[in-house]
Scaffold this active site. Structure first.
Site, PDB file in Angstrom:
ATOM      1  N   HIS A  98      -5.529  -6.256   4.891  1.00  0.00           N
ATOM      2  CA  HIS A  98      -4.402  -5.017   4.721  1.00  0.00           C
ATOM      3  C   HIS A  98      -3.116  -5.276   4.216  1.00  0.00           C
ATOM      4  CE1 HIS A  98      -3.383  -0.950   5.639  1.00  0.00           C
ATOM      5  NE2 HIS A  98      -2.489  -1.397   6.251  1.00  0.00           N
ATOM      6  N   ASP A 151      -1.454   0.990   2.387  1.00  0.00           N
ATOM      7  CA  ASP A 151      -1.067   1.654   3.320  1.00  0.00           C
ATOM      8  C   ASP A 151      -0.189   2.995   2.934  1.00  0.00           C
ATOM      9  OD1 ASP A 151      -1.111   0.866   6.848  1.00  0.00           O
ATOM     10  OD2 ASP A 151       0.802   2.086   6.083  1.00  0.00           O
ATOM     11  N   TYR A 206       3.652   9.266  11.034  1.00  0.00           N
ATOM     12  CA  TYR A 206       2.376   9.512  11.281  1.00  0.00           C
ATOM     13  C   TYR A 206       2.444  11.056  11.677  1.00  0.00           C
ATOM     14  CZ  TYR A 206       0.807   5.016  10.858  1.00  0.00           C
ATOM     15  OH  TYR A 206       0.255   3.748  10.441  1.00  0.00           O
TER      16      TYR A 206
END
Length: 438
Positions: free
Chosen positions: A414, A208, A357
């Site tokens: 993930h 990630d 982000y």
């Protein structure tokens, strides 16, 4: 999770400028305390009482009939999770679990950076190698608690000394006070951390955001990185990629694809476009107005749990969204999942974690300096079958120019270290053995 979509041709002759930054409150002082201080995770009855009071005041909306997790976290199952959270989950016990490993903090570029530092038991005839593990969103350093005992146990004469930091703004690392803190800034800070701990060369591992940060570290100071291992592979898209997408279903070997690549990639638009659109709504919110949605999540523990835990359902296996309980307890325990949620809740770090982000995606991601810099250090790539996007080795070589190992994992999604610690640890060991030639 973060997007990887560079279209530029890679120059193998550049490295990312190290630069400098100041992310603390106010003006940068003339000097900074560089001491490394022990840190202990703590809690209190007052903190737990506040949590329970907020849980008691929660309101729910009934799910649509037969909707499972198709619309997000199913509120019928959410009530069961919340009931367990209040009546059975023991936060004080989990705090003791967190304190099983030594925690520290040190000030870097104005921020108190938290990390755990786990040394292996000293034994004769074993080679100890330093490695940094970096988490992503919505995870934390706690994701690595299942893999730490494996990495720090002698495996045929090889063992790791593990440093696992919290990204600034996540968990117990102080949040940046100024705009602009992105993966490049995190990479620089983590290099400083390793140097401050006395390491001149070390291995890196991440998934990630951790995959991007460690990749940036390898691009920034390749002389310090003995090897890079990632379980979310950063790609660079070019004409060869387009050709692969067009010809791959019909002539896979001609464009460098294996049969496993074909199975994971195609039909391409369904698996790589439509599925990503269905799963990336959160990313658009966090990349634009994180503080707005973050207000509610920071105030409501139930809302926070639903928002975070939904990702541990669909990002572990996409078909889990067809289950009424989201398959959450198939790979994880509620204690483990809620411990991760509590790290966000007690530190009030959901908003700064979401801001990461916006800081990384506020400009054109393809025009960042790291988009045109190759990774030249030895690289190990682990492709888990339920990862959000599959990256064939034929694509990975456009970014990672020195691939020592590329492993198509038999299972897993993930959150590799959290879900399949033994598989991930075995792949790290085999990669490092190839680099070390042992």
């Amino acid at each position: 999770m973060w997007p990887s979509r560079s279209l530029f041709w890679i120059s193998p002759f550049k490295s990312i400028p190290v630069g400098e930054g100041w992310w603390g409150a106010g003006e940068k002082p003339q000097s900074e305390d560089e001491s490394i201080r022990p840190f202990t995770v703590e809690t209190s009855d007052k903190e737990i009482e506040d949590l329970h009071g907020r849980i008691d005041g929660s309101r729910y909306t009934d799910p649509l009939e037969g909707s499972a997790f198709q619309y997000g976290f199913n509120s019928t199952y959410l009530k069961k999770v919340v009931s367990y959270w209040k009546n059975e989950f023991d936060w004080k016990k989990q705090v003791a679990v967190l304190n099983k490993y030594p925690h520290y903090k040190t000030k870097i570029e104005g921020l108190d950076v938290h990390f755990i530092h786990v040394r292996p038991t000293s034994r004769p005839n074993q080679r100890v190698l330093p490695i940094m593990l970096v988490h992503g969103w919505p995870g934390s350093f706690y994701e690595f608690y299942k893999i730490l005992p494996i990495l720090t146990e002698n495996q045929g004469g090889l063992v790791f000394e593990v440093i696992c930091p919290s990204i600034p703004g996540y968990g117990f690392s102080e949040a940046p006070h100024k705009q602009g803190f992105n993966s490049l800034a995190a990479a620089r800070i983590f290099h400083t951390l390793m140097e401050r701990l006395g390491f001149s060369q070390y291995y890196l591992q991440g998934g990630d955001w951790g995959a991007l940060i460690t990749t940036n570290m390898a691009q920034m100071k390749p002389q310090n990185v003995k090897g890079l291992h990632v379980n979310m592979i950063i790609t660079n898209r070019n004409f060869k990629t387009l050709l692969t997408i067009i010809l791959g279903p019909y002539l896979p070997s001609l464009v460098g694809l294996t049969q496993e690549d074909v199975r994971r990639l195609f039909p391409f638009f369904e698996k790589n476009v439509w599925e990503m659109l269905r799963e990336s709504g959160y990313m658009h919110i966090q990349a634009t107005k994180p503080d707005t949605a973050g207000c509610g999540l920071n105030d409501s523990p139930v809302g926070l749990a639903a928002y975070i835990l939904e990702k541990f359902s669909t990002w572990t296996h996409t078909k889990y969204k067809d289950l009424d309980d989201g398959g959450l307890e198939r790979k994880y325990t509620l204690d483990d999942l809620l411990t991760n949620v509590m790290i966000y809740w007690t530190t009030r770090s959901i908003v700064p974690s979401m801001r990461f982000y916006k800081e990384n995606l506020k400009g054109d991601f393809d025009k960042r300096v790291d988009a045109s810099v190759a990774v030249l250090v030895p690289s190990g790539l682990a492709a888990f079958p339920e990862e959000l996007i599959h990256c064939p080795k034929a694509w990975a070589v456009t970014k990672y120019h020195n691939i020592y190992s590329y492993t198509s994992m038999p299972r897993g999604g993930h959150f590799a270290a959290f879900e399949e610690p033994q598989l991930l640890a075995d792949d790290i060991f085999q990669f490092v053995r190839k680099v070390e030639k042992c």
